[in-house]
Design a protein around this motif. Structure first.
Motif, PDB file in Angstrom:
ATOM      1  N   GLU A  19       0.941  -1.279  -0.049  1.00 38.62           N
ATOM      2  CA  GLU A  19      -0.057   0.051   0.033  1.00 38.62           C
ATOM      3  C   GLU A  19       0.834   1.409  -0.019  1.00 38.62           C
ATOM      4  O   GLU A  19       1.901   1.245   0.418  1.00 38.62           O
ATOM      5  CB  GLU A  19      -0.985   0.141   1.418  1.00 38.62           C
ATOM      6  CG  GLU A  19      -1.949  -1.044   1.211  1.00 38.62           C
ATOM      7  CD  GLU A  19      -2.852  -0.985   2.367  1.00 38.62           C
ATOM      8  OE1 GLU A  19      -4.025  -1.374   2.085  1.00 38.62           O
ATOM      9  OE2 GLU A  19      -2.533  -0.729   3.369  1.00 38.62           O
ATOM     10  N   ARG A  20       0.427   2.358  -0.547  1.00 36.79           N
ATOM     11  CA  ARG A  20       1.073   3.486  -0.503  1.00 36.79           C
ATOM     12  C   ARG A  20       0.400   4.387   0.509  1.00 36.79           C
ATOM     13  O   ARG A  20      -0.687   4.616   0.563  1.00 36.79           O
ATOM     14  CB  ARG A  20       1.074   3.972  -2.355  1.00 36.79           C
ATOM     15  CG  ARG A  20       2.060   3.345  -2.823  1.00 36.79           C
ATOM     16  CD  ARG A  20       1.759   3.479  -4.417  1.00 36.79           C
ATOM     17  NE  ARG A  20       0.547   3.058  -4.910  1.00 36.79           N
ATOM     18  CZ  ARG A  20      -0.470   3.723  -5.874  1.00 36.79           C
ATOM     19  NH1 ARG A  20       0.375   4.802  -6.361  1.00 36.79           N
ATOM     20  NH2 ARG A  20      -1.364   3.419  -6.169  1.00 36.79           N
ATOM     21  N   LEU A  21       1.160   5.477   0.919  1.00 41.01           N
ATOM     22  CA  LEU A  21       0.695   6.561   1.756  1.00 41.01           C
ATOM     23  C   LEU A  21       1.346   7.817   1.344  1.00 41.01           C
ATOM     24  O   LEU A  21       2.455   7.998   0.979  1.00 41.01           O
ATOM     25  CB  LEU A  21       1.326   6.169   3.263  1.00 41.01           C
ATOM     26  CG  LEU A  21       1.018   7.485   4.317  1.00 41.01           C
ATOM     27  CD1 LEU A  21      -0.464   7.703   4.452  1.00 41.01           C
ATOM     28  CD2 LEU A  21       1.822   7.416   5.463  1.00 41.01           C
ATOM     29  N   LYS A  22       0.136   8.579   0.993  1.00 38.29           N
ATOM     30  CA  LYS A  22       0.516  10.121   0.419  1.00 38.29           C
ATOM     31  C   LYS A  22       0.314  11.087   1.769  1.00 38.29           C
ATOM     32  O   LYS A  22      -0.896  11.002   2.222  1.00 38.29           O
ATOM     33  CB  LYS A  22      -0.494  10.430  -0.597  1.00 38.29           C
ATOM     34  CG  LYS A  22      -0.044  11.665  -1.552  1.00 38.29           C
ATOM     35  CD  LYS A  22      -0.845  11.669  -2.768  1.00 38.29           C
ATOM     36  CE  LYS A  22      -0.579  12.923  -3.546  1.00 38.29           C
ATOM     37  NZ  LYS A  22      -1.382  12.985  -4.644  1.00 38.29           N
ATOM     38  N   VAL A  23       1.167  11.704   2.038  1.00 41.29           N
ATOM     39  CA  VAL A  23       1.180  12.652   3.211  1.00 41.29           C
ATOM     40  C   VAL A  23       1.404  14.151   2.493  1.00 41.29           C
ATOM     41  O   VAL A  23       2.311  14.486   1.754  1.00 41.29           O
ATOM     42  CB  VAL A  23       2.460  12.658   4.306  1.00 41.29           C
ATOM     43  CG1 VAL A  23       2.136  13.596   5.532  1.00 41.29           C
ATOM     44  CG2 VAL A  23       2.227  11.080   4.951  1.00 41.29           C
ATOM     45  N   ILE A  24       0.225  14.901   2.710  1.00 40.68           N
ATOM     46  CA  ILE A  24       0.240  16.154   2.030  1.00 40.68           C
ATOM     47  C   ILE A  24       0.011  17.282   2.792  1.00 40.68           C
ATOM     48  O   ILE A  24      -0.766  17.594   3.846  1.00 40.68           O
ATOM     49  CB  ILE A  24      -1.199  16.158   1.280  1.00 40.68           C
ATOM     50  CG1 ILE A  24      -1.266  14.861   0.502  1.00 40.68           C
ATOM     51  CG2 ILE A  24      -1.457  17.253   0.360  1.00 40.68           C
ATOM     52  CD1 ILE A  24      -2.772  14.576   0.065  1.00 40.68           C
ATOM     53  N   ASP A  25       1.220  18.340   2.638  1.00 40.23           N
ATOM     54  CA  ASP A  25       0.952  19.554   3.336  1.00 40.23           C
ATOM     55  C   ASP A  25      -0.125  20.452   2.732  1.00 40.23           C
ATOM     56  O   ASP A  25       0.230  21.244   1.755  1.00 40.23           O
ATOM     57  CB  ASP A  25       2.277  20.097   3.107  1.00 40.23           C
ATOM     58  CG  ASP A  25       2.446  21.418   3.915  1.00 40.23           C
ATOM     59  OD1 ASP A  25       1.327  21.911   4.592  1.00 40.23           O
ATOM     60  OD2 ASP A  25       3.551  21.951   4.144  1.00 40.23           O
ATOM     61  N   LEU A  26      -1.361  20.404   3.125  1.00 44.48           N
ATOM     62  CA  LEU A  26      -2.379  21.228   2.188  1.00 44.48           C
ATOM     63  C   LEU A  26      -2.210  22.409   2.366  1.00 44.48           C
ATOM     64  O   LEU A  26      -2.873  23.023   1.388  1.00 44.48           O
ATOM     65  CB  LEU A  26      -3.748  20.654   3.235  1.00 44.48           C
ATOM     66  CG  LEU A  26      -4.040  19.207   3.595  1.00 44.48           C
ATOM     67  CD1 LEU A  26      -5.206  19.110   4.591  1.00 44.48           C
ATOM     68  CD2 LEU A  26      -4.485  18.646   2.041  1.00 44.48           C
ATOM     69  N   TRP A  27      -1.822  23.161   3.286  1.00 39.12           N
ATOM     70  CA  TRP A  27      -1.815  24.773   3.220  1.00 39.12           C
ATOM     71  C   TRP A  27      -0.524  25.360   3.029  1.00 39.12           C
ATOM     72  O   TRP A  27      -0.078  26.418   2.657  1.00 39.12           O
ATOM     73  CB  TRP A  27      -2.283  25.355   4.557  1.00 39.12           C
ATOM     74  CG  TRP A  27      -3.529  24.788   4.894  1.00 39.12           C
ATOM     75  CD1 TRP A  27      -4.539  24.180   4.606  1.00 39.12           C
ATOM     76  CD2 TRP A  27      -4.507  25.801   5.643  1.00 39.12           C
ATOM     77  NE1 TRP A  27      -5.785  24.153   4.902  1.00 39.12           N
ATOM     78  CE2 TRP A  27      -5.830  25.147   5.719  1.00 39.12           C
ATOM     79  CE3 TRP A  27      -4.466  26.700   6.825  1.00 39.12           C
ATOM     80  CZ2 TRP A  27      -6.785  25.517   6.508  1.00 39.12           C
ATOM     81  CZ3 TRP A  27      -5.265  27.426   7.528  1.00 39.12           C
ATOM     82  CH2 TRP A  27      -6.655  26.663   7.410  1.00 39.12           C
ATOM     83  N   GLY A  28       0.859  24.415   3.299  1.00 44.96           N
ATOM     84  CA  GLY A  28       1.886  24.897   3.118  1.00 44.96           C
ATOM     85  C   GLY A  28       2.579  25.177   4.467  1.00 44.96           C
ATOM     86  O   GLY A  28       1.916  25.588   5.342  1.00 44.96           O
ATOM     87  N   VAL A 191      -4.362   6.977   1.992  1.00 54.57           N
ATOM     88  CA  VAL A 191      -3.883   5.598   1.683  1.00 54.57           C
ATOM     89  C   VAL A 191      -4.340   5.140   0.364  1.00 54.57           C
ATOM     90  O   VAL A 191      -5.640   5.218   0.147  1.00 54.57           O
ATOM     91  CB  VAL A 191      -4.362   4.469   2.769  1.00 54.57           C
ATOM     92  CG1 VAL A 191      -3.855   3.379   2.481  1.00 54.57           C
ATOM     93  CG2 VAL A 191      -3.863   5.019   4.446  1.00 54.57           C
ATOM     94  N   LEU A 192      -3.215   4.650  -0.411  1.00 52.46           N
ATOM     95  CA  LEU A 192      -3.780   4.336  -1.819  1.00 52.46           C
ATOM     96  C   LEU A 192      -3.587   2.767  -2.013  1.00 52.46           C
ATOM     97  O   LEU A 192      -2.245   2.200  -1.512  1.00 52.46           O
ATOM     98  CB  LEU A 192      -2.804   4.771  -2.790  1.00 52.46           C
ATOM     99  CG  LEU A 192      -3.035   6.525  -2.685  1.00 52.46           C
ATOM    100  CD1 LEU A 192      -1.906   7.133  -3.317  1.00 52.46           C
ATOM    101  CD2 LEU A 192      -4.397   6.710  -3.433  1.00 52.46           C
ATOM    102  N   GLU A 193      -4.276   1.870  -2.420  1.00 49.86           N
ATOM    103  CA  GLU A 193      -4.026   0.506  -2.665  1.00 49.86           C
ATOM    104  C   GLU A 193      -2.895   0.239  -3.241  1.00 49.86           C
ATOM    105  O   GLU A 193      -2.565   0.771  -4.380  1.00 49.86           O
ATOM    106  CB  GLU A 193      -5.349  -0.040  -3.148  1.00 49.86           C
ATOM    107  CG  GLU A 193      -6.224  -0.295  -2.092  1.00 49.86           C
ATOM    108  CD  GLU A 193      -7.537  -1.171  -2.373  1.00 49.86           C
ATOM    109  OE1 GLU A 193      -7.607  -1.803  -3.216  1.00 49.86           O
ATOM    110  OE2 GLU A 193      -8.536  -1.052  -1.592  1.00 49.86           O
TER     111      GLU A 193
END
Lengths: 194, 194
Positions: A19-28, A191-193
């Motif tokens: 599985e893949r995990l994307k961690v995103i800084d939504l606002w910066g 979380v991406l399969e």
């Protein structure tokens, strides 16, 4: 679906191999501390010392792996749109604010947000290792002097990880003023399969 | 009285608060890995992440402290005649030689020498943290790229530590070719009363 971690809080969840995990800084300009444990034996966990040794670098970004204390790969960094992360400094803790910020009052911290969210997995405060500090901008000079500067990440910058084993993930929206340019923002994750 | 740690071996012993420990590179160009545990509760141990955070430096030498995972001072460095130590890299382990040296055969390692000597204190392999690597010469460039070079230490260079709490100390004469300029030498140490 993108989940949000509220400012100065944290989450814990499992991630299966592949599985893949994307961690995103939504606002910066917001740091996210991440710790990893082997889902099937939590005494195996992420290790800064093993990672810097095997990757031969202080800075960890696209193409690098995060390694465990048992010298096994836990995550691969598939993509990193910002490119600056830290693996030197321990998660901010109550003592960080007492000792480094000279603040005697209660202050939320990544350490507390990690161990309280990981408690259902029988992970205790003493089990929390040095975290991989996503988007954290720790600069060093040739004498090794460290400076914590505001993150260079812009809104929607992300790091995409691929699990190399079944994992428990602890993840925060960091609570420390100096690490986040003075403001506390949410962190997104998905979380991406495999 | 100066004790000797034979090449590619290790020792463990207790050190009371206020006692001093002198670690001596008897022949020069030899690394010694050191780990520390609270004598009264071994879940408190030396932390590279907490140390670099509180000392605001990658390089740790005279005047710096070694900190625990509970944000408490474990040792003070009173003197350091060489001045170069490493706190980035995990102790060499069997996997170090398999993965980085491409050597499938048995090889002594600091990791093994630490956990076997610390076993009488109920410290297990998974409990071994990133060590403070005395005399180890790990260079880094401005991109964070790491290079393990021969130690700069000359015969009889030493680091003098003062215990800030009652401790269990694990100490080695390092087993890795690249860390010691290709030859394995003994390490000296002396406990001095406070």
């Amino acid at each position: 679906m993108i989940q949000q971690i509220a400012p100065q809080t944290g989450v814990a969840f499992t991630l299966k191999k592949g599985e893949r995990l994307k961690v995103i800084d939504l606002w910066g300009t917001q740091v996210s501390d991440m710790v990893l444990f082997n889902l099937h034996d939590t005494r195996e966990k992420i290790s800064s010392g093993k990672t810097m040794d095997f990757e031969e670098s202080i800075l960890i970004s696209t193409g690098n792996y995060l390694w465990s204390n048992r010298s096994r790969k836990m995550m691969k960094l598939l993509d990193d749109t910002n490119g600056r992360n830290d693996f030197l400094l321990a998660p901010c803790s109550p003592e960080t604010f007492q000792i480094m910020y000279n603040n005697p009052d209660y202050h939320p911290s990544c350490f507390e947000n990690l161990h309280t969210n990981l408690k259902p997995y029988d992970i205790l405060p003493d089990d929390i290792p040095t975290a991989f500090n996503i988007f954290m901008n720790v600069q060093f000079d040739d004498k090794g002097k460290l400076s914590v500067l505001p993150p260079l990440s812009k809104a929607n910058d992300y790091v995409l990880f691929e699990a190399q084993m079944d994992l428990i993930v602890g993840l925060t929206a960091c609570s420390a003023e100096d690490s986040n340019g003075g403001t506390f923002k949410p962190i997104g994750y998905e979380v991406l399969e495999g």
